[in-house]
Design an enzyme around this catalytic site. Structure first.
Site, PDB file in Angstrom:
ATOM      1  N   ASP A  49       0.880  -1.172   0.000  1.00  0.00           N
ATOM      2  CA  ASP A  49       0.000   0.000   0.000  1.00  0.00           C
ATOM      3  C   ASP A  49       0.917   1.222   0.000  1.00  0.00           C
ATOM      4  OD1 ASP A  49      -2.419   1.548   0.340  1.00  0.00           O
ATOM      5  OD2 ASP A  49      -1.866   1.842   2.426  1.00  0.00           O
ATOM      6  N   SER A  50       0.311   2.399  -0.103  1.00  0.00           N
ATOM      7  CA  SER A  50       1.109   3.621  -0.025  1.00  0.00           C
ATOM      8  C   SER A  50       1.618   3.871   1.400  1.00  0.00           C
ATOM      9  CB  SER A  50       0.260   4.810  -0.459  1.00  0.00           C
ATOM     10  OG  SER A  50      -0.881   4.891   0.363  1.00  0.00           O
ATOM     11  N   TYR A  89      -1.064   8.084  -2.599  1.00  0.00           N
ATOM     12  CA  TYR A  89      -1.238   7.656  -3.993  1.00  0.00           C
ATOM     13  C   TYR A  89      -2.458   8.322  -4.633  1.00  0.00           C
ATOM     14  CZ  TYR A  89       2.159   3.742  -4.132  1.00  0.00           C
ATOM     15  OH  TYR A  89       3.290   2.976  -4.156  1.00  0.00           O
ATOM     16  N   GLY A  90      -3.444   8.630  -3.798  1.00  0.00           N
ATOM     17  CA  GLY A  90      -4.718   9.110  -4.320  1.00  0.00           C
ATOM     18  C   GLY A  90      -4.638  10.386  -5.140  1.00  0.00           C
ATOM     19  N   ASN A 150      -6.606   0.582  -2.907  1.00  0.00           N
ATOM     20  CA  ASN A 150      -7.625   0.736  -3.961  1.00  0.00           C
ATOM     21  C   ASN A 150      -7.115   1.581  -5.115  1.00  0.00           C
ATOM     22  OD1 ASN A 150     -10.620  -0.152  -2.916  1.00  0.00           O
ATOM     23  ND2 ASN A 150      -9.214   0.302  -1.249  1.00  0.00           N
ATOM     24  N   GLU A 194      -3.024   9.496   8.172  1.00  0.00           N
ATOM     25  CA  GLU A 194      -1.565   9.370   8.223  1.00  0.00           C
ATOM     26  C   GLU A 194      -0.937  10.378   9.188  1.00  0.00           C
ATOM     27  OE1 GLU A 194       0.754   7.286   6.760  1.00  0.00           O
ATOM     28  OE2 GLU A 194      -0.624   6.036   5.630  1.00  0.00           O
ATOM     29  N   CYS A 250     -11.029   2.533   0.189  1.00  0.00           N
ATOM     30  CA  CYS A 250      -9.642   2.914   0.496  1.00  0.00           C
ATOM     31  C   CYS A 250      -9.273   2.115   1.741  1.00  0.00           C
ATOM     32  CB  CYS A 250      -9.537   4.410   0.773  1.00  0.00           C
ATOM     33  SG  CYS A 250      -7.893   4.881   1.369  1.00  0.00           S
ATOM     34  N   THR A 251      -8.119   1.471   1.691  1.00  0.00           N
ATOM     35  CA  THR A 251      -7.767   0.578   2.806  1.00  0.00           C
ATOM     36  C   THR A 251      -7.366   1.335   4.072  1.00  0.00           C
ATOM     37  OG1 THR A 251      -5.556   0.386   1.829  1.00  0.00           O
ATOM     38  CG2 THR A 251      -7.142  -1.386   1.355  1.00  0.00           C
ATOM     39  N   HIS A 252      -7.203   2.653   3.969  1.00  0.00           N
ATOM     40  CA  HIS A 252      -6.978   3.435   5.189  1.00  0.00           C
ATOM     41  C   HIS A 252      -8.274   3.565   6.005  1.00  0.00           C
ATOM     42  CE1 HIS A 252      -3.202   4.738   3.358  1.00  0.00           C
ATOM     43  NE2 HIS A 252      -2.900   5.434   4.434  1.00  0.00           N
TER      44      HIS A 252
HETATM   45  N1  DGL Z   1      -4.835   3.065   1.036  1.00  0.00           N
HETATM   46  C1  DGL Z   1      -4.865   3.456  -0.295  1.00  0.00           C
HETATM   47  C2  DGL Z   1      -6.100   3.171  -1.059  1.00  0.00           C
HETATM   48  O1  DGL Z   1      -6.739   2.195  -0.733  1.00  0.00           O
HETATM   49  C3  DGL Z   1      -4.018   4.619  -0.713  1.00  0.00           C
HETATM   50  C4  DGL Z   1      -4.423   5.936  -0.214  1.00  0.00           C
HETATM   51  C5  DGL Z   1      -3.475   7.019  -0.670  1.00  0.00           C
HETATM   52  O2  DGL Z   1      -2.272   6.836  -0.541  1.00  0.00           O
HETATM   53  O3  DGL Z   1      -3.972   8.035  -1.162  1.00  0.00           O
HETATM   54  O4  DGL Z   1      -6.455   3.840  -1.989  1.00  0.00           O
END
Ligand code: DGL
Length: 282
Positions: free
Chosen positions: A26-27, A58-59, A90, A169, A201-203
């Site tokens: 993940d990021s 990453y988003g 995601n 974060e 989003c996994t966060h």
């Molecule tokens: N946890 C990530 C996702 O599911 C990345 C979120 C990010 O870095 O913006 O999209």
């Protein structure tokens, strides 16, 4: 056990043995929600986790950049002998999974976090659902398109919620600031009447309880962690690749060291974690 060579010529899906670890990336800390569920549902497996904290979030990145990062990280996880590479992000699942499949499906077993959720939703008869995620995930239209294919009768409303990842974060969770941001995003008219909300989003599972509260705990809040872990377990069992040897060694890598990552990782995995900085970008 076949140890893949750095130049790649020993990687081969037919040589996989069950003792090899599960690679997850993940990021940042988001994929830890998935890693945590994997440890509960597949307790005999070792994991190698890579958090690309140098490129977080990453988003906000282009699909090209996310593809580039995802390919390099997948190579890194293969260099560490991963039998599975699970894209626990995601934004990367939406932008890079197809190209990862093209390049790596002969070398490792690949999983993303979107398809298993879409399959799960298709087993439920929701009339209206919401999806929240990063700008990259929502603007890709991946959820809407895949849900339309499998759940024709379900109305889908998507909403980008870009402040949530930096908020998490930065450690703003379970407080007034995070509650205000979550409320501002989720109390809009577009989500009214939804029966379920996909945390795209996994966060977001880290703030799942606060999200459920906005809807008075009246809707199903769906996150990918458990759903993906169950599918992964079934797949490995079917292939005879489920590790139950009991010798577990987990490793956690980040591309940029942050104390927050370590703190959250310890919260999920209690006690000592083996966190290293892996300089894969220089
Ligand atoms: N946890 C990530 C996702 O599911 C990345 C979120 C990010 O870095 O913006 O999209």
């Amino acid at each position: 056990m076949t140890i893949p060579h750095k130049d790649g010529h020993f990687f081969n899906i037919y040589n996989i043995v069950k003792e090899q670890p599960i690679g997850i990336f993940d990021s940042g800390v988001g994929g830890l929600t998935v890693a945590h569920a994997i440890k509960q549902i597949l307790p005999g497996e070792s994991i190698i986790y890579f958090g690309d904290t140098a490129h977080l979030p990453y988003g906000d990145k282009s699909a090209e950049s996310i593809r580039y990062y995802s390919h390099r990280i997948t190579e890194f996880l293969l260099e560490h002998n991963s039998k599975v590479v699970l894209v626990a992000c995601n934004s990367a699942s939406a932008s890079a999974f197809d190209s990862l499949k093209k390049e790596f499906s002969e070398k490792t077993i690949l999983f993303d976090v979107i398809d298993p959720v879409v399959d799960y939703v298709s087993t439920r008869n929701f009339s209206k659902i919401g999806v929240i995620g990063t700008k990259r995930t929502i603007s890709s239209g991946t959820y809407e398109q895949k849900l339309r294919e499998k759940s024709h009768d379900t109305e889908v409303v998507s909403l980008a919620t870009p402040l949530l990842v930096p908020m998490i974060e930065e450690g703003f969770i379970f407080d007034d600031i995070s509650n205000a941001i979550i409320r501002a995003y989720l109390s809009g008219e577009s989500l009214s009447g939804i029966q379920a909300l996909i945390l795209g989003c996994t966060h977001y599972p880290i703030i799942k309880n606060q999200i459920s509260k906005i809807f008075n705990f009246n809707i199903e809040v769906i996150d990918s962690a458990r759903i993906v872990s169950i599918i992964l377990r079934n797949t490995l069992e079917k292939k005879g690749l489920l590790n139950d040897s009991g010798r577990v060694k987990d490793q956690f890598f980040v591309s940029d060291y942050t104390t927050y990552f370590e703190k959250i990782a310890r919260m999920f995995f209690e006690g000592e974690i083996n966190l290293k900085k892996a300089d894969i970008w220089s």
